[in-house]
Design a protein around this motif. Structure first.
Motif, PDB file in Angstrom:
ATOM      1  N   ASP A  31      33.884  18.701  41.199  1.00 31.93           N
ATOM      2  CA  ASP A  31      34.174  20.124  41.391  1.00 31.93           C
ATOM      3  C   ASP A  31      35.630  20.332  41.793  1.00 31.93           C
ATOM      4  OD1 ASP A  31      31.615  20.814  40.729  1.00 31.93           O
ATOM      5  OD2 ASP A  31      30.941  21.192  42.795  1.00 31.93           O
ATOM      6  N   ALA A  32      36.141  19.485  42.651  1.00 29.88           N
ATOM      7  CA  ALA A  32      37.539  19.602  43.083  1.00 29.88           C
ATOM      8  C   ALA A  32      38.480  19.371  41.904  1.00 29.88           C
ATOM      9  CB  ALA A  32      37.832  18.619  44.207  1.00 29.88           C
ATOM     10  N   ARG A  33      38.176  18.359  41.089  1.00 28.02           N
ATOM     11  CA  ARG A  33      39.018  18.098  39.916  1.00 28.02           C
ATOM     12  C   ARG A  33      38.952  19.262  38.925  1.00 28.02           C
ATOM     13  NH1 ARG A  33      37.531  11.829  38.666  1.00 28.02           N
ATOM     14  NH2 ARG A  33      38.737  10.917  40.355  1.00 28.02           N
ATOM     15  N   GLY A  34      37.738  19.770  38.713  1.00 32.20           N
ATOM     16  CA  GLY A  34      37.577  20.912  37.799  1.00 32.20           C
ATOM     17  C   GLY A  34      38.300  22.151  38.311  1.00 32.20           C
ATOM     18  N   ALA A  35      38.192  22.382  39.617  1.00 28.23           N
ATOM     19  CA  ALA A  35      38.875  23.537  40.209  1.00 28.23           C
ATOM     20  C   ALA A  35      40.387  23.386  40.087  1.00 28.23           C
ATOM     21  CB  ALA A  35      38.464  23.694  41.672  1.00 28.23           C
ATOM     22  N   ALA A  36      40.869  22.176  40.303  1.00 26.92           N
ATOM     23  CA  ALA A  36      42.316  21.938  40.168  1.00 26.92           C
ATOM     24  C   ALA A  36      42.759  22.151  38.729  1.00 26.92           C
ATOM     25  CB  ALA A  36      42.663  20.524  40.637  1.00 26.92           C
ATOM     26  N   ALA A  40      45.292  24.982  37.516  1.00 26.86           N
ATOM     27  CA  ALA A  40      46.515  24.630  36.779  1.00 26.86           C
ATOM     28  C   ALA A  40      46.593  25.433  35.479  1.00 26.86           C
ATOM     29  CB  ALA A  40      46.542  23.133  36.485  1.00 26.86           C
ATOM     30  N   ASP A  41      45.465  25.548  34.776  1.00 27.40           N
ATOM     31  CA  ASP A  41      45.457  26.365  33.553  1.00 27.40           C
ATOM     32  C   ASP A  41      45.770  27.820  33.866  1.00 27.40           C
ATOM     33  OD1 ASP A  41      44.833  24.102  32.129  1.00 27.40           O
ATOM     34  OD2 ASP A  41      42.696  24.605  31.855  1.00 27.40           O
ATOM     35  N   TRP A  42      45.185  28.322  34.946  1.00 26.02           N
ATOM     36  CA  TRP A  42      45.421  29.715  35.359  1.00 26.02           C
ATOM     37  C   TRP A  42      46.904  29.925  35.684  1.00 26.02           C
ATOM     38  CZ3 TRP A  42      42.883  34.280  35.696  1.00 26.02           C
ATOM     39  CH2 TRP A  42      43.447  35.262  36.481  1.00 26.02           C
ATOM     40  N   ASN A  43      47.469  28.985  36.450  1.00 23.62           N
ATOM     41  CA  ASN A  43      48.890  29.098  36.814  1.00 23.62           C
ATOM     42  C   ASN A  43      49.784  29.057  35.579  1.00 23.62           C
ATOM     43  OD1 ASN A  43      48.200  29.265  39.505  1.00 23.62           O
ATOM     44  ND2 ASN A  43      48.608  27.110  39.923  1.00 23.62           N
ATOM     45  N   ALA A  44      49.473  28.177  34.631  1.00 20.18           N
ATOM     46  CA  ALA A  44      50.273  28.090  33.404  1.00 20.18           C
ATOM     47  C   ALA A  44      50.182  29.402  32.622  1.00 20.18           C
ATOM     48  CB  ALA A  44      49.791  26.923  32.540  1.00 20.18           C
ATOM     49  N   GLN A  45      48.979  29.969  32.556  1.00 23.45           N
ATOM     50  CA  GLN A  45      48.802  31.240  31.845  1.00 23.45           C
ATOM     51  C   GLN A  45      49.562  32.360  32.549  1.00 23.45           C
ATOM     52  OE1 GLN A  45      44.724  32.495  31.636  1.00 23.45           O
ATOM     53  NE2 GLN A  45      45.133  34.013  30.068  1.00 23.45           N
ATOM     54  N   GLU A  46      49.496  32.411  33.859  1.00 23.50           N
ATOM     55  CA  GLU A  46      50.215  33.442  34.619  1.00 23.50           C
ATOM     56  C   GLU A  46      51.727  33.274  34.480  1.00 23.50           C
ATOM     57  OE1 GLU A  46      49.250  36.276  36.327  1.00 23.50           O
ATOM     58  OE2 GLU A  46      47.446  35.804  35.184  1.00 23.50           O
ATOM     59  N   ASN A  47      52.207  32.039  34.484  1.00 21.73           N
ATOM     60  CA  ASN A  47      53.642  31.789  34.304  1.00 21.73           C
ATOM     61  C   ASN A  47      54.097  32.243  32.917  1.00 21.73           C
ATOM     62  OD1 ASN A  47      53.916  30.756  36.862  1.00 21.73           O
ATOM     63  ND2 ASN A  47      53.688  28.628  36.218  1.00 21.73           N
ATOM     64  N   ALA A  48      53.275  31.957  31.904  1.00 23.45           N
ATOM     65  CA  ALA A  48      53.621  32.394  30.546  1.00 23.45           C
ATOM     66  C   ALA A  48      53.619  33.918  30.460  1.00 23.45           C
ATOM     67  CB  ALA A  48      52.633  31.805  29.536  1.00 23.45           C
ATOM     68  N   ARG A  49      52.642  34.546  31.093  1.00 25.53           N
ATOM     69  CA  ARG A  49      52.571  36.012  31.078  1.00 25.53           C
ATOM     70  C   ARG A  49      53.768  36.616  31.818  1.00 25.53           C
ATOM     71  NH1 ARG A  49      47.273  37.751  31.109  1.00 25.53           N
ATOM     72  NH2 ARG A  49      46.873  36.316  32.830  1.00 25.53           N
ATOM     73  N   SER A  50      54.133  36.022  32.950  1.00 29.40           N
ATOM     74  CA  SER A  50      55.294  36.506  33.714  1.00 29.40           C
ATOM     75  C   SER A  50      56.580  36.357  32.907  1.00 29.40           C
ATOM     76  CB  SER A  50      55.420  35.750  35.031  1.00 29.40           C
ATOM     77  OG  SER A  50      54.332  36.048  35.867  1.00 29.40           O
TER      78      SER A  50
END
Length: 170
Positions: A31-36, A40-50
């Motif tokens: 679960d910890a690995r999946g959450a990480a 990470a995917d969420w952060n990459a998507q937000e960075n691309a959107r920004s």
């Protein structure tokens, strides 16, 4: 024998508890690995959107600056046209005033020529007034035209609004 059975039962229970604890540990680790990974995917998507938003805002800013510059150029050209038109109208009024002030070499007793002279004076005055009104109307029309052009350019280049093409009805 009963102590032996109890000891085996306790050993089996301890083994089951140990296996369940190990299973819970592996699940929480997964679960910890999946959450990480999801984070990470969420952060990459937000960075691309920004980054895309920043590029879009920079483009909008450049287009707004260009639109403001073009508006200023149109305003300066319109003011120059207005000044030239006002100068022409002033020259026309000066000429009308000169013509109206000149002496009349006609005989004083001729009422027909006097009437024609009055009519010519009135016609010149009316022409002068209408040229002033026309010049003011043209200036207002130019100002409205420039405003519409500026708004359309702003909507097209900054807001990126689509504009329908005007086609003739056949």
């Amino acid at each position: 024998m009963s102590t032996r059975l109890i000891a085996i039962a306790l050993a089996v229970c301890a083994a089951i508890v140990g296996v369940k604890a190990w299973e819970a540990h592996l699940i929480s680790k997964g679960d910890a690995r999946g959450a990480a990974r999801v984070q990470a995917d969420w952060n990459a998507q937000e960075n691309a959107r920004s980054a895309a938003t920043a590029r879009d805002n920079a483009t909008k800013f450049r287009n707004a600056e260009r639109t403001a510059y073009e508006d200023a150029k149109r305003e300066a050209a319109r003011l120059a046209r207005d000044a030239a038109a006002a100068s022409v109208v002033r020259g026309l009024r000066d000429e009308i005033a000169r013509l109206n002030q000149r002496s009349h070499p006609y005989p004083a007793g001729d009422t027909g020529i006097a009437a024609c002279t009055r009519e010519a004076t009135v016609a010149r005055e009316l022409f002068g007034e209408s040229s002033s009104a026309y010049q003011e109307l043209a200036s207002e029309a130019d100002q409205l035209r420039d405003q519409v052009i500026g708004l359309q350019d702003f909507a097209r280049s900054v807001c990126r609004a689509p504009f329908p093409t005007l086609e003739r009805a056949q």
